[in-house]
Design a protein around this motif. Structure first.
Motif, PDB file in Angstrom:
ATOM      1  N   SER A   2     -12.426 -26.252   3.171  1.00 39.20           N
ATOM      2  CA  SER A   2     -11.095 -26.247   3.439  1.00 39.20           C
ATOM      3  C   SER A   2     -10.435 -24.749   3.351  1.00 39.20           C
ATOM      4  O   SER A   2     -11.147 -23.937   2.508  1.00 39.20           O
ATOM      5  CB  SER A   2     -10.158 -26.960   2.446  1.00 39.20           C
ATOM      6  OG  SER A   2      -8.860 -26.637   2.657  1.00 39.20           O
ATOM      7  N   ASP A   3      -9.574 -24.397   4.195  1.00 37.82           N
ATOM      8  CA  ASP A   3      -9.123 -22.851   4.134  1.00 37.82           C
ATOM      9  C   ASP A   3      -7.822 -22.692   3.392  1.00 37.82           C
ATOM     10  O   ASP A   3      -7.062 -21.947   3.232  1.00 37.82           O
ATOM     11  CB  ASP A   3      -8.740 -22.303   5.596  1.00 37.82           C
ATOM     12  CG  ASP A   3      -7.928 -23.129   6.313  1.00 37.82           C
ATOM     13  OD1 ASP A   3      -7.448 -24.235   5.878  1.00 37.82           O
ATOM     14  OD2 ASP A   3      -7.566 -22.590   7.651  1.00 37.82           O
ATOM     15  N   GLU A  23      -2.055 -21.648  -1.083  1.00 33.39           N
ATOM     16  CA  GLU A  23      -2.002 -20.748   0.087  1.00 33.39           C
ATOM     17  C   GLU A  23      -3.008 -21.258   1.176  1.00 33.39           C
ATOM     18  O   GLU A  23      -3.899 -22.001   1.040  1.00 33.39           O
ATOM     19  CB  GLU A  23      -2.282 -19.453  -0.183  1.00 33.39           C
ATOM     20  CG  GLU A  23      -3.799 -18.808  -0.577  1.00 33.39           C
ATOM     21  CD  GLU A  23      -3.997 -17.592  -1.077  1.00 33.39           C
ATOM     22  OE1 GLU A  23      -5.060 -17.276  -0.811  1.00 33.39           O
ATOM     23  OE2 GLU A  23      -3.043 -16.678  -1.411  1.00 33.39           O
ATOM     24  N   ARG A  24      -2.794 -21.007   2.435  1.00 30.71           N
ATOM     25  CA  ARG A  24      -3.543 -21.346   3.522  1.00 30.71           C
ATOM     26  C   ARG A  24      -3.682 -20.128   4.536  1.00 30.71           C
ATOM     27  O   ARG A  24      -2.416 -19.650   5.264  1.00 30.71           O
ATOM     28  CB  ARG A  24      -3.020 -22.564   4.166  1.00 30.71           C
ATOM     29  CG  ARG A  24      -3.905 -22.996   5.393  1.00 30.71           C
ATOM     30  CD  ARG A  24      -3.410 -24.538   6.053  1.00 30.71           C
ATOM     31  NE  ARG A  24      -4.522 -25.093   6.591  1.00 30.71           N
ATOM     32  CZ  ARG A  24      -4.399 -26.374   7.268  1.00 30.71           C
ATOM     33  NH1 ARG A  24      -3.403 -26.899   7.193  1.00 30.71           N
ATOM     34  NH2 ARG A  24      -5.694 -26.892   7.882  1.00 30.71           N
ATOM     35  N   SER A  25      -4.671 -19.619   4.747  1.00 33.09           N
ATOM     36  CA  SER A  25      -5.333 -18.592   5.674  1.00 33.09           C
ATOM     37  C   SER A  25      -4.463 -17.441   5.221  1.00 33.09           C
ATOM     38  O   SER A  25      -3.832 -16.706   6.001  1.00 33.09           O
ATOM     39  CB  SER A  25      -4.894 -18.984   7.149  1.00 33.09           C
ATOM     40  OG  SER A  25      -5.543 -20.182   7.565  1.00 33.09           O
ATOM     41  N   GLY A  26      -4.465 -17.060   3.860  1.00 32.64           N
ATOM     42  CA  GLY A  26      -3.442 -15.978   3.377  1.00 32.64           C
ATOM     43  C   GLY A  26      -2.260 -16.079   3.362  1.00 32.64           C
ATOM     44  O   GLY A  26      -1.525 -15.196   2.778  1.00 32.64           O
ATOM     45  N   GLU A  62      -8.674 -19.119 -11.777  1.00 32.64           N
ATOM     46  CA  GLU A  62      -9.297 -20.202 -11.053  1.00 32.64           C
ATOM     47  C   GLU A  62      -8.982 -20.013  -9.564  1.00 32.64           C
ATOM     48  O   GLU A  62      -7.786 -19.543  -9.263  1.00 32.64           O
ATOM     49  CB  GLU A  62      -9.309 -21.358 -11.367  1.00 32.64           C
ATOM     50  CG  GLU A  62      -7.939 -22.067 -11.385  1.00 32.64           C
ATOM     51  CD  GLU A  62      -8.004 -23.368 -12.165  1.00 32.64           C
ATOM     52  OE1 GLU A  62      -9.105 -23.839 -12.723  1.00 32.64           O
ATOM     53  OE2 GLU A  62      -6.759 -24.039 -11.881  1.00 32.64           O
ATOM     54  N   CYS A  63      -9.732 -20.325  -8.528  1.00 30.66           N
ATOM     55  CA  CYS A  63      -9.748 -20.284  -7.327  1.00 30.66           C
ATOM     56  C   CYS A  63     -10.397 -21.450  -6.678  1.00 30.66           C
ATOM     57  O   CYS A  63     -11.561 -21.641  -6.593  1.00 30.66           O
ATOM     58  CB  CYS A  63     -10.245 -18.953  -6.367  1.00 30.66           C
ATOM     59  SG  CYS A  63      -9.748 -19.164  -4.672  1.00 30.66           S
ATOM     60  N   LEU A  64      -9.618 -22.459  -6.229  1.00 29.24           N
ATOM     61  CA  LEU A  64     -10.315 -23.628  -5.650  1.00 29.24           C
ATOM     62  C   LEU A  64     -10.027 -24.229  -4.453  1.00 29.24           C
ATOM     63  O   LEU A  64      -8.927 -23.688  -3.899  1.00 29.24           O
ATOM     64  CB  LEU A  64     -10.016 -24.822  -6.827  1.00 29.24           C
ATOM     65  CG  LEU A  64     -10.572 -24.745  -8.166  1.00 29.24           C
ATOM     66  CD1 LEU A  64      -9.746 -25.745  -8.891  1.00 29.24           C
ATOM     67  CD2 LEU A  64     -11.995 -24.890  -8.246  1.00 29.24           C
ATOM     68  N   PRO A  65     -10.823 -24.788  -3.416  1.00 34.87           N
ATOM     69  CA  PRO A  65     -10.243 -25.293  -2.187  1.00 34.87           C
ATOM     70  C   PRO A  65      -9.358 -26.746  -2.504  1.00 34.87           C
ATOM     71  O   PRO A  65      -9.525 -27.332  -3.514  1.00 34.87           O
ATOM     72  CB  PRO A  65     -11.437 -25.864  -1.573  1.00 34.87           C
ATOM     73  CG  PRO A  65     -12.763 -25.175  -2.262  1.00 34.87           C
ATOM     74  CD  PRO A  65     -12.168 -25.075  -3.779  1.00 34.87           C
ATOM     75  N   VAL A  66      -8.510 -26.822  -1.612  1.00 31.25           N
ATOM     76  CA  VAL A  66      -7.400 -28.065  -1.749  1.00 31.25           C
ATOM     77  C   VAL A  66      -7.863 -29.064  -0.652  1.00 31.25           C
ATOM     78  O   VAL A  66      -8.029 -28.791   0.355  1.00 31.25           O
ATOM     79  CB  VAL A  66      -6.083 -27.569  -1.439  1.00 31.25           C
ATOM     80  CG1 VAL A  66      -5.122 -28.679  -1.305  1.00 31.25           C
ATOM     81  CG2 VAL A  66      -5.474 -26.499  -2.390  1.00 31.25           C
ATOM     82  N   VAL A  67      -8.235 -30.005  -1.206  1.00 34.37           N
ATOM     83  CA  VAL A  67      -8.476 -31.258  -0.279  1.00 34.37           C
ATOM     84  C   VAL A  67      -7.538 -31.941   0.465  1.00 34.37           C
ATOM     85  O   VAL A  67      -7.660 -32.260   1.563  1.00 34.37           O
ATOM     86  CB  VAL A  67      -9.463 -32.317  -1.108  1.00 34.37           C
ATOM     87  CG1 VAL A  67     -10.046 -33.450  -0.515  1.00 34.37           C
ATOM     88  CG2 VAL A  67     -10.681 -31.768  -1.735  1.00 34.37           C
TER      89      VAL A  67
END
Length: 357
Positions: A2-3, A23-26, A62-67
């Motif tokens: 996921s972005d 955030e999504r795509s910056g 922390e930095c994690l992908p959002v499902v």
């Protein structure tokens, strides 16, 4: 992968020591100052929404992908791509001032575990006092009966029953008896096209006035063996994953299910979302397809892109946003599964595939 990212920073502020960003795509979708790194025994963690990053130099925790990112009533539900502490929601409330005119915003951060432990009063998210306006297709010979107001009869572009709101169709139900569905099995290509059109609606369902077990009983199948009907039903669901198939059992239960389905959708539409939630979801757009998460991304990368022997440095380069802890957990899980083995210790350690390509 996921972005959409979940980022947390340590702000060194006594009242709000952390800041959460989605955030999504910056592009930042939501930014909150929070009082805890993760809601624990307190249950609800008070949050403060901010429009810009007030702590640009703060260290990232922390930095994690959002499902997943979805709205349920006044809640914004978030699912993170990690093994533990992955489900939470933000409750957005608008309160009126008691001593003066105007309103203010309250945001509470809650987790799945806290909600289970607190066991709040049972209350569904979907409730409305608005009438449910149902339209029945004019070709229905013996239609279901619904409470007042009396349904309208008109030709529908797709489906047998539709929920109307402000002159537009917001939900559709296709009704099938066991005889109808067996007849459609004889023209599956045309039936798939019909279901594809049904699937284009935001809310749609295929409701069958029979139990699934009825299709496995030879005495009820006139032309097809149970093995064929089981395969046909499985094909329908596999080809149309966005279209629920409801085996309601009989006409009465199918009718009740359809009405409750329309009622819940009407309630969801009537429950206006908080502006912050609506804005966040509008920026989020369509959710990406979920294929298992980071663990399976790592597994596929190891199986198809890495040499027979590799080190964790290869994975760090391929997954810069994934922590070493998550990478090592995935490696040890794959080792327990027998897909890889480890050799050496420390900086000289490496991993080897048990089934190299």
């Amino acid at each position: 992968m996921s972005d959409t990212r979940w980022r947390m920073k340590a702000t060194e502020d006594a009242r709000f020591p952390y800041m959460v960003m989605i955030e999504r795509s910056g592009k930042i979708l939501l930014q909150l100052l929070v009082q805890e790194r993760w809601p624990g025994q307190k249950g609800n963690v008070f949050c403060l929404r901010v429009e810009h990053d007030e702590h640009p130099d703060a260290a990232e925790v922390e930095c994690l992908p959002v499902v997943s990112l979805r709205r349920y009533g006044k809640r914004l539900a978030v699912v993170l791509d990690r093994a533990k502490n992955k489900r939470c929601d933000f409750l957005f409330l608008t309160k009126q001032y008691k001593t003066r005119q105007g309103s203010y915003e309250q945001i509470f951060w809650r987790t799945e575990k806290a909600l289970k432990e607190r066991r709040p009063r049972v209350r569904l998210s979907s409730h409305t006092k608005s009438p449910v306006h149902i339209v029945i297709d004019s070709s229905e010979r013996y239609p279901w009966k619904f409470p007042d107001p009396a349904p309208l009869r008109r030709q529908l572009p797709s489906g047998d029953y539709a929920l109307m709101q402000e002159g537009r169709i917001i939900a559709v139900v296709e009704r099938k008896t066991i005889e109808n569905l067996l007849a459609d099995f004889g023209r599956m290509h045309a039936f798939h096209q019909q279901l594809s059109e049904l699937e284009t609606y935001r809310h749609a369902a295929l409701v069958i006035e029979a139990n699934y077990s009825d299709f496995l009983k030879p005495e009820k199948m006139n032309f097809y063996p149970p093995s064929f009907t089981a395969r046909a039903i499985a094909e329908i669901q596999a080809f149309h994953p966005g279209l629920p198939m409801i085996f309601a059992g009989n006409r009465k239960c199918a009718q009740e299910w359809a009405y409750r389905f329309f009622f819940a959708i009407q309630a969801h539409e009537d429950d206006a979302s908080h502006p912050a939630v609506a804005e966040t979801l509008a920026s989020y757009g369509a959710p990406p397809e979920h294929d298992g998460g980071t663990f399976y991304d790592i597994r596929r990368h190891i199986e198809h892109h890495l040499p027979p022997c590799f080190t964790i440095a290869h994975l760090r380069q391929a997954f810069p946003a994934v922590s070493d802890t998550a990478l090592r957990r995935a490696l040890h899980d794959l080792k327990r599964s027998g897909l890889i083995t480890s050799s050496g210790r420390g900086k000289k350690s490496f991993w080897a595939k048990t089934r190299p390509e």
